[in-house]
Scaffold this motif. Structure first.
Motif, PDB file in Angstrom:
ATOM      1  N   CYS A  66       0.892  -1.160   0.000  1.00 54.48           N
ATOM      2  CA  CYS A  66       0.000   0.000   0.000  1.00 54.48           C
ATOM      3  C   CYS A  66       0.927   1.204   0.000  1.00 54.48           C
ATOM      4  CB  CYS A  66      -0.916   0.031   1.223  1.00 54.48           C
ATOM      5  SG  CYS A  66      -1.885   1.565   1.275  1.00 54.48           S
ATOM      6  N   MET A  67       0.919   1.958  -1.081  1.00 53.54           N
ATOM      7  CA  MET A  67       1.842   3.072  -1.235  1.00 53.54           C
ATOM      8  C   MET A  67       1.395   4.318  -0.479  1.00 53.54           C
ATOM      9  SD  MET A  67       3.083   2.502  -5.139  1.00 53.54           S
ATOM     10  CE  MET A  67       4.085   1.070  -5.548  1.00 53.54           C
ATOM     11  N   PRO A  81      -3.786   3.364 -11.711  1.00 59.17           N
ATOM     12  CA  PRO A  81      -3.029   3.955 -12.818  1.00 59.17           C
ATOM     13  C   PRO A  81      -3.064   5.484 -12.705  1.00 59.17           C
ATOM     14  CG  PRO A  81      -4.883   2.616 -13.617  1.00 59.17           C
ATOM     15  CD  PRO A  81      -5.005   2.716 -12.154  1.00 59.17           C
ATOM     16  N   PHE A  82      -1.921   6.101 -12.904  1.00 56.13           N
ATOM     17  CA  PHE A  82      -1.842   7.559 -12.863  1.00 56.13           C
ATOM     18  C   PHE A  82      -0.666   8.008 -13.707  1.00 56.13           C
ATOM     19  CE2 PHE A  82      -0.359  11.568 -10.974  1.00 56.13           C
ATOM     20  CZ  PHE A  82      -1.519  12.322 -11.104  1.00 56.13           C
ATOM     21  N   GLU A  83      -0.948   8.852 -14.693  1.00 54.04           N
ATOM     22  CA  GLU A  83       0.070   9.422 -15.582  1.00 54.04           C
ATOM     23  C   GLU A  83       1.008   8.355 -16.147  1.00 54.04           C
ATOM     24  OE1 GLU A  83       1.935  12.736 -13.570  1.00 54.04           O
ATOM     25  OE2 GLU A  83       0.124  13.966 -13.828  1.00 54.04           O
ATOM     26  N   GLY A  84       0.430   7.243 -16.619  1.00 54.65           N
ATOM     27  CA  GLY A  84       1.204   6.206 -17.282  1.00 54.65           C
ATOM     28  C   GLY A  84       1.959   5.264 -16.356  1.00 54.65           C
ATOM     29  N   LYS A  85       1.790   5.419 -15.053  1.00 57.58           N
ATOM     30  CA  LYS A  85       2.460   4.538 -14.086  1.00 57.58           C
ATOM     31  C   LYS A  85       1.397   3.854 -13.243  1.00 57.58           C
ATOM     32  CE  LYS A  85       5.977   8.001 -13.825  1.00 57.58           C
ATOM     33  NZ  LYS A  85       6.166   9.199 -13.063  1.00 57.58           N
ATOM     34  N   THR A  86       1.788   2.798 -12.559  1.00 61.00           N
ATOM     35  CA  THR A  86       0.852   2.082 -11.700  1.00 61.00           C
ATOM     36  C   THR A  86       1.314   2.154 -10.255  1.00 61.00           C
ATOM     37  OG1 THR A  86       0.305   0.562 -13.497  1.00 61.00           O
ATOM     38  CG2 THR A  86      -0.320  -0.109 -11.270  1.00 61.00           C
ATOM     39  N   TYR A  87       0.413   2.648  -9.413  1.00 62.52           N
ATOM     40  CA  TYR A  87       0.615   2.714  -7.970  1.00 62.52           C
ATOM     41  C   TYR A  87      -0.347   1.708  -7.345  1.00 62.52           C
ATOM     42  CZ  TYR A  87       2.887   7.055  -9.298  1.00 62.52           C
ATOM     43  OH  TYR A  87       3.709   7.979  -9.887  1.00 62.52           O
ATOM     44  N   TYR A  88      -0.215   1.480  -6.041  1.00 60.80           N
ATOM     45  CA  TYR A  88      -1.070   0.492  -5.383  1.00 60.80           C
ATOM     46  C   TYR A  88      -1.578   1.031  -4.055  1.00 60.80           C
ATOM     47  CZ  TYR A  88       0.869  -2.489  -8.931  1.00 60.80           C
ATOM     48  OH  TYR A  88       1.224  -3.005 -10.150  1.00 60.80           O
ATOM     49  N   GLU A 102       0.437  14.101  -4.134  1.00 65.51           N
ATOM     50  CA  GLU A 102       1.786  13.735  -4.572  1.00 65.51           C
ATOM     51  C   GLU A 102       2.554  12.979  -3.479  1.00 65.51           C
ATOM     52  OE1 GLU A 102       5.308  15.853  -6.986  1.00 65.51           O
ATOM     53  OE2 GLU A 102       4.914  16.756  -5.019  1.00 65.51           O
ATOM     54  N   ALA A 103       2.299  13.274  -2.223  1.00 67.54           N
ATOM     55  CA  ALA A 103       2.996  12.599  -1.127  1.00 67.54           C
ATOM     56  C   ALA A 103       2.706  11.101  -1.110  1.00 67.54           C
ATOM     57  CB  ALA A 103       2.604  13.220   0.209  1.00 67.54           C
ATOM     58  N   ALA A 104       1.580  10.689  -1.673  1.00 73.27           N
ATOM     59  CA  ALA A 104       1.254   9.262  -1.753  1.00 73.27           C
ATOM     60  C   ALA A 104       2.020   8.580  -2.887  1.00 73.27           C
ATOM     61  CB  ALA A 104      -0.246   9.075  -1.957  1.00 73.27           C
ATOM     62  N   ARG A 105       2.568   9.371  -3.812  1.00 68.81           N
ATOM     63  CA  ARG A 105       3.279   8.814  -4.973  1.00 68.81           C
ATOM     64  C   ARG A 105       4.790   8.994  -4.898  1.00 68.81           C
ATOM     65  NH1 ARG A 105      -0.548  12.217  -7.124  1.00 68.81           N
ATOM     66  NH2 ARG A 105       1.076  13.538  -8.021  1.00 68.81           N
ATOM     67  N   ASP A 117       9.968   8.208  -7.268  1.00 68.62           N
ATOM     68  CA  ASP A 117       8.584   7.874  -7.599  1.00 68.62           C
ATOM     69  C   ASP A 117       8.323   6.451  -7.112  1.00 68.62           C
ATOM     70  OD1 ASP A 117       6.230   6.987  -9.010  1.00 68.62           O
ATOM     71  OD2 ASP A 117       6.545   8.656 -10.401  1.00 68.62           O
ATOM     72  N   LYS A 118       7.306   6.269  -6.273  1.00 66.63           N
ATOM     73  CA  LYS A 118       7.022   4.955  -5.700  1.00 66.63           C
ATOM     74  C   LYS A 118       6.710   3.914  -6.780  1.00 66.63           C
ATOM     75  CE  LYS A 118       5.377   6.756  -1.290  1.00 66.63           C
ATOM     76  NZ  LYS A 118       4.222   6.841  -0.365  1.00 66.63           N
ATOM     77  N   ALA A 119       6.151   4.324  -7.887  1.00 62.45           N
ATOM     78  CA  ALA A 119       5.834   3.383  -8.964  1.00 62.45           C
ATOM     79  C   ALA A 119       7.097   2.849  -9.635  1.00 62.45           C
ATOM     80  CB  ALA A 119       4.940   4.048 -10.000  1.00 62.45           C
TER      81      ALA A 119
END
Length: 146
Positions: A66-67, A81-88, A102-105, A117-119
């Motif tokens: 969990c990012m 999915p956000f701006e071409g990347k995948t977060y969770y 942004e702090a979550a990414r 970048d966490k992704a």
């Protein structure tokens, strides 16, 4: 020396992890499913069990983190999915927060102190209760472990 400084900060994240999503579930504002954070949090509360395939210091798959809460959850998380990347994220609150905050990414590489970048990060299990650390790449992690 960095490890000593990092661990107390990660312990605070563990406390926040236990309250952020679980409060949402206690108030009934979310639908409980098999992939609820409450189920994940119960899994991690007693520390990482012997059945877990990872130990502190191991590289872990991003899709099991969990990012938002910066925590290894021991099973696949919701893709964001956000701006071409995948977060969770582990719950609907996290899924909604990732694109907005942004702090979550973004995290800070614990060796170089640079934003990462966490992704795209190299993610390592850093604590017995599922805490994770993000690094720019495997090399910066290896250097930090020396």
């Amino acid at each position: 020396m960095k490890t000593i400084i990092i661990k107390p900060a990660l312990a605070v994240w563990g406390i926040l992890l236990m309250t952020s999503c679980s409060q949402q579930h206690e108030t009934g504002s979310s639908t409980h499913t098999e992939n609820t954070p409450a189920a994940h949090h119960q899994t991690l509360t007693g520390g990482i069990s012997a059945e877990q395939p990872y130990k502190v210091g191991d590289h872990i798959p991003a899709n099991q983190v969990c990012m938002v809460n910066n925590a290894y959850m021991a099973k696949d998380q919701f893709e964001v999915p956000f701006e071409g990347k995948t977060y969770y994220g582990c719950c609907q609150m996290c899924v909604e927060r990732i694109p907005k905050d942004e702090a979550a990414r973004i995290a800070v590489d614990q060796f170089t102190s640079e934003k990462v970048d966490k992704a795209l990060a190299y993610i390592v299990l850093s604590g017995e209760n599922g805490e994770v650390a993000y690094f720019s790449n495997e090399d910066t992690y290896r250097l930090s472990a020396e």
